[in-house]
Design a protein around this motif. Structure first.
Motif, PDB file in Angstrom:
ATOM      1  N   ARG A 120      14.160   9.344   5.940  1.00  0.00           N
ATOM      2  CA  ARG A 120      15.290   8.586   5.417  1.00  0.00           C
ATOM      3  C   ARG A 120      14.925   8.043   4.059  1.00  0.00           C
ATOM      4  O   ARG A 120      14.061   7.018   3.995  1.00  0.00           O
ATOM      5  CB  ARG A 120      15.854   7.283   6.289  1.00  0.00           C
ATOM      6  CG  ARG A 120      16.577   7.947   7.345  1.00  0.00           C
ATOM      7  CD  ARG A 120      16.871   6.756   8.356  1.00  0.00           C
ATOM      8  NE  ARG A 120      18.106   6.106   7.557  1.00  0.00           N
ATOM      9  CZ  ARG A 120      19.440   6.115   7.877  1.00  0.00           C
ATOM     10  NH1 ARG A 120      19.959   7.022   8.808  1.00  0.00           N
ATOM     11  NH2 ARG A 120      20.343   5.468   7.271  1.00  0.00           N
ATOM     12  N   GLY A 121      15.081   8.888   3.011  1.00  0.00           N
ATOM     13  CA  GLY A 121      14.892   8.413   1.766  1.00  0.00           C
ATOM     14  C   GLY A 121      13.602   8.398   1.169  1.00  0.00           C
ATOM     15  O   GLY A 121      13.394   7.920  -0.061  1.00  0.00           O
ATOM     16  N   GLY A 122      12.456   8.628   1.789  1.00  0.00           N
ATOM     17  CA  GLY A 122      11.187   8.875   1.562  1.00  0.00           C
ATOM     18  C   GLY A 122      10.235   7.851   1.011  1.00  0.00           C
ATOM     19  O   GLY A 122       9.411   7.789   0.371  1.00  0.00           O
ATOM     20  N   GLN A 123      10.926   6.347   1.229  1.00  0.00           N
ATOM     21  CA  GLN A 123      10.393   5.293   1.056  1.00  0.00           C
ATOM     22  C   GLN A 123       9.813   4.410   2.221  1.00  0.00           C
ATOM     23  O   GLN A 123      10.659   4.380   3.041  1.00  0.00           O
ATOM     24  CB  GLN A 123      11.179   4.231   0.139  1.00  0.00           C
ATOM     25  CG  GLN A 123      10.887   4.430  -1.244  1.00  0.00           C
ATOM     26  CD  GLN A 123      11.313   3.302  -2.292  1.00  0.00           C
ATOM     27  OE1 GLN A 123      11.799   2.403  -1.693  1.00  0.00           O
ATOM     28  NE2 GLN A 123      10.964   3.293  -3.385  1.00  0.00           N
ATOM     29  N   ARG A 124       8.823   3.889   2.332  1.00  0.00           N
ATOM     30  CA  ARG A 124       8.465   3.087   3.277  1.00  0.00           C
ATOM     31  C   ARG A 124       9.309   1.678   3.427  1.00  0.00           C
ATOM     32  O   ARG A 124       9.543   1.006   2.398  1.00  0.00           O
ATOM     33  CB  ARG A 124       6.916   2.497   3.242  1.00  0.00           C
ATOM     34  CG  ARG A 124       6.085   3.577   3.217  1.00  0.00           C
ATOM     35  CD  ARG A 124       6.048   4.009   4.445  1.00  0.00           C
ATOM     36  NE  ARG A 124       4.931   5.452   4.664  1.00  0.00           N
ATOM     37  CZ  ARG A 124       5.001   6.555   5.494  1.00  0.00           C
ATOM     38  NH1 ARG A 124       5.999   6.386   6.120  1.00  0.00           N
ATOM     39  NH2 ARG A 124       3.996   7.216   5.411  1.00  0.00           N
ATOM     40  N   HIS A 165       2.318   0.205   3.078  1.00  0.00           N
ATOM     41  CA  HIS A 165       3.359  -0.870   2.261  1.00  0.00           C
ATOM     42  C   HIS A 165       4.674  -0.397   2.253  1.00  0.00           C
ATOM     43  O   HIS A 165       5.031   0.520   1.850  1.00  0.00           O
ATOM     44  CB  HIS A 165       2.543  -0.749   0.960  1.00  0.00           C
ATOM     45  CG  HIS A 165       1.170  -1.463   0.759  1.00  0.00           C
ATOM     46  ND1 HIS A 165       0.997  -2.941   0.435  1.00  0.00           N
ATOM     47  CD2 HIS A 165      -0.085  -0.840   0.821  1.00  0.00           C
ATOM     48  CE1 HIS A 165      -0.360  -3.386   0.589  1.00  0.00           C
ATOM     49  NE2 HIS A 165      -0.697  -2.153   0.589  1.00  0.00           N
ATOM     50  N   GLN A 166       5.377  -1.462   2.445  1.00  0.00           N
ATOM     51  CA  GLN A 166       6.688  -1.366   2.143  1.00  0.00           C
ATOM     52  C   GLN A 166       7.208  -1.136   0.673  1.00  0.00           C
ATOM     53  O   GLN A 166       6.492  -1.631  -0.301  1.00  0.00           O
ATOM     54  CB  GLN A 166       7.501  -2.701   2.326  1.00  0.00           C
ATOM     55  CG  GLN A 166       9.071  -2.726   2.451  1.00  0.00           C
ATOM     56  CD  GLN A 166       9.774  -3.833   2.999  1.00  0.00           C
ATOM     57  OE1 GLN A 166       9.241  -4.659   3.883  1.00  0.00           O
ATOM     58  NE2 GLN A 166      10.851  -4.391   2.236  1.00  0.00           N
ATOM     59  N   GLY A 167       8.086  -0.113   0.418  1.00  0.00           N
ATOM     60  CA  GLY A 167       8.266   0.313  -0.915  1.00  0.00           C
ATOM     61  C   GLY A 167       7.564   1.524  -1.413  1.00  0.00           C
ATOM     62  O   GLY A 167       8.144   2.319  -2.297  1.00  0.00           O
TER      63      GLY A 167
END
Ligand SMILES: Nc1ncnc2c1ncn2[C@@H]1O[C@H](COP(=O)(O)OP(=O)(O)OP(=O)(O)O)[C@@H](O)[C@H]1O
Length: 487
Positions: free
Chosen positions: A310-314, A264-266
């Protein structure tokens, strides 16, 4: 409508010899192959590939379990039924099986003569057509001994496919060919089989053609499994044996059903995924507009690296395509990072793709009216350039001919002699001037303390993106001015 199942195997066992000399060579084989599927069977010598192929090819009788071809059960089938069934097959072997005393045309026509309703006139037309599609029209009257190995294999493919068989069985068809000829022959087989709706099952030891398959299955000690080692080296060719071993000794393989969401994005990112089978959709979600389908990925591709690096989030949602079933190999973050440090080539490969995907996400956000598939095509051609700390990226007064996206590091913008702003990763410059055909009204330098990595799209690609979008150029220009950095 889903494709017809051509081969369906359940709990198949096979034994050679009898009583105390009996030896089991196939163990609990389960496999389904659909029309148009191009499946490669790999495995060490003596593992049971040929035995399995000969059972599927109706050259042996099934002893235990179920083997259905085109819906017909072969366990218990009579010899006559097996012979009838073989009419649905095309065979290609290592040594092309052509008869030396017949011409190319006669060799191919012979396959047609065995078909019900044979007509010499129609057979000549079909032969000419298939020879043209394998690029050998001018060899109609040649004898096999006057052809090269690659040409003979092309004739063999033409013979096997001229009857439009539902199933093509190929046993080491590239073994006697060099790399280029081998690839050409398999690529041709692949194309023709798709055109004729045939399924192909090919046994091979030839690692140079694995990427042409829709799926690879691996036989080892008579058991069928996924070819994880081969799949991994296909997707990320830079891995050495030790890394492959590490990644595949205790693999996690997960199966997802049609339209199921894999990431899931986020969400926080913790895993890397390699697609083994099926197709996924990459979807970008927005707070204020409907989601956009950015891309399709299938076997031979991967996802999950953007969040990990990059940044650890989907940064996008990954969902199984409709009517597809997806198998993925899952690699945990720690192992993923370790594999990257072990292989510079793989690292470079993943980082390049990562940049293209980041670029696609940014452009897609900025250009909501442009077809995302055009954006993907342009982003995949973009160049990545590294600038040393303090060096000049663009000079005031130069004609603007590229759009720049900062990937790593920081850049500084100078209007007159004073620094007017800083640009961080994910920010752009050059877009407004590119659209208007202006000179740069500023100088941009890499910051004093960091190297800067930028991705650049040239004028031609960028303009083609706008032209192909079927959107009024002024609207695109105003959207760009509004949504991208603008000086
Ligand atoms: N007629 C037979 N009688 C007894 N054992 C056999 C017979 N044919 C094959 N085998 C054994 O069955 C096993 C599987 O053989 P098979 O020919 O299917 O392997 P393969 O994977 O096709 O090997 P290769 O890649 O070398 O062709 C091997 O151990 C082989 O020795």
């Amino acid at each position: 409508m889903s494709a017809q199942t051509v081969i369906s195997i359940q709990n198949l066992n096979y034994f050679f010899g009898e009583d105390s000399l009996q030896k089991q060579v196939l163990f609990d084989i389960n496999l389904a192959v659909k029309a148009k599927e191009f499946l490669i069977l790999t495995g060490p010598s003596g593992s049971g590939k040929s035995t399995l192929l000969s059972l599927i090819g109706c050259l042996r009788s099934v002893q235990q379990g179920s083997l259905k071809i085109l819906g017909q059960e072969l366990n218990g089938a009579t010899r006559e039924q097996l012979v009838q069934m073989r009419r649905n097959f095309g065979y290609i072997t290592q040594s092309s099986n052509l008869l030396d005393f017949l011409t190319v045309q006669q060799n191919i026509q012979m396959s047609l003569e065995l078909q019900p309703g044979f007509s010499p006139k129609a057979a000549r037309a079909k032969t000419a057509a298939i020879l043209e599609s394998v690029g050998l029209s001018e060899k109609l009257d040649a004898y096999p001994k006057n052809l090269s190995g690659g040409q003979r294999q092309r004739v063999a493919i033409a013979s096997a496919l001229v009857t439009q068989p539902k199933l093509v069985l190929a046993d080491e068809p590239t073994a006697a060919l060099d790399k280029t000829a081998g690839r050409n022959v398999v690529a041709l087989m692949h194309r023709l089989a798709k055109e004729h709706n045939s399924a192909v099952l090919m046994v091979t030891h030839d690692n140079r053609i694995l990427d042409l398959a829709d799926r690879i299955v691996h036989v080892e000690d008579g058991k069928l499994g996924l070819a994880l080692n081969q799949e991994l080296s296909l997707v990320l060719p830079g891995f050495n044996e030790a890394s492959l071993e590490k990644a595949t000794t205790t693999p996690t393989v997960l199966t997802y059903q049609s339209e199921e969401i894999i990431v899931h994005q986020g969400e926080p990112a913790s895993k890397f995924y390699i697609i083994l089978e099926g197709e996924v959709e990459i979807i970008q979600e927005f707070a204020d507009q409907p989601p956009r389908l950015l891309n399709h990925l299938s076997r031979g591709d991967y996802f999950g690296e953007v969040g990990l690096l990059r940044g650890g989030q989907r940064t996008a949602t990954v969902r199984v395509a409709k009517n597809s079933e997806v198998k993925v190999m899952v690699i945990e973050e720690e192992l993923f990072q370790l594999l990257l440090t072990n292989s510079e080539l793989t690292n470079a490969d993943i980082v390049r793709r990562l940049h293209q995907r980041v670029m696609t996400n940014h452009l897609s956000k900025a250009l909501p009216k442009v077809d995302p598939f055009q954006i993907v095509a342009i982003a995949s051609q973009a160049k990545v350039i590294k600038y040393k700390a303090n060096s000049i990226i663009v000079q005031k007064g130069e004609l603007a001919d590229q759009i720049y996206l900062i990937l790593e590091g920081e850049a500084e913008v100078f209007v007159s002699d004073r620094r007017s702003s800083k640009l961080k990763s994910g920010e752009y410059f050059g877009n407004a001037q590119l659209i208007d055909g202006q000179n740069y009204p500023f100088t941009v330098k890499a910051a004093a303390n960091t190297d800067v990595e930028v991705m650049v799209i040239d004028r031609e690609s960028f303009c083609s993106l706008i032209l192909k979008s079927n959107t009024n150029q002024d609207i695109v220009a105003s959207v760009l001015r509004h949504q991208l950095m603008n000086f």
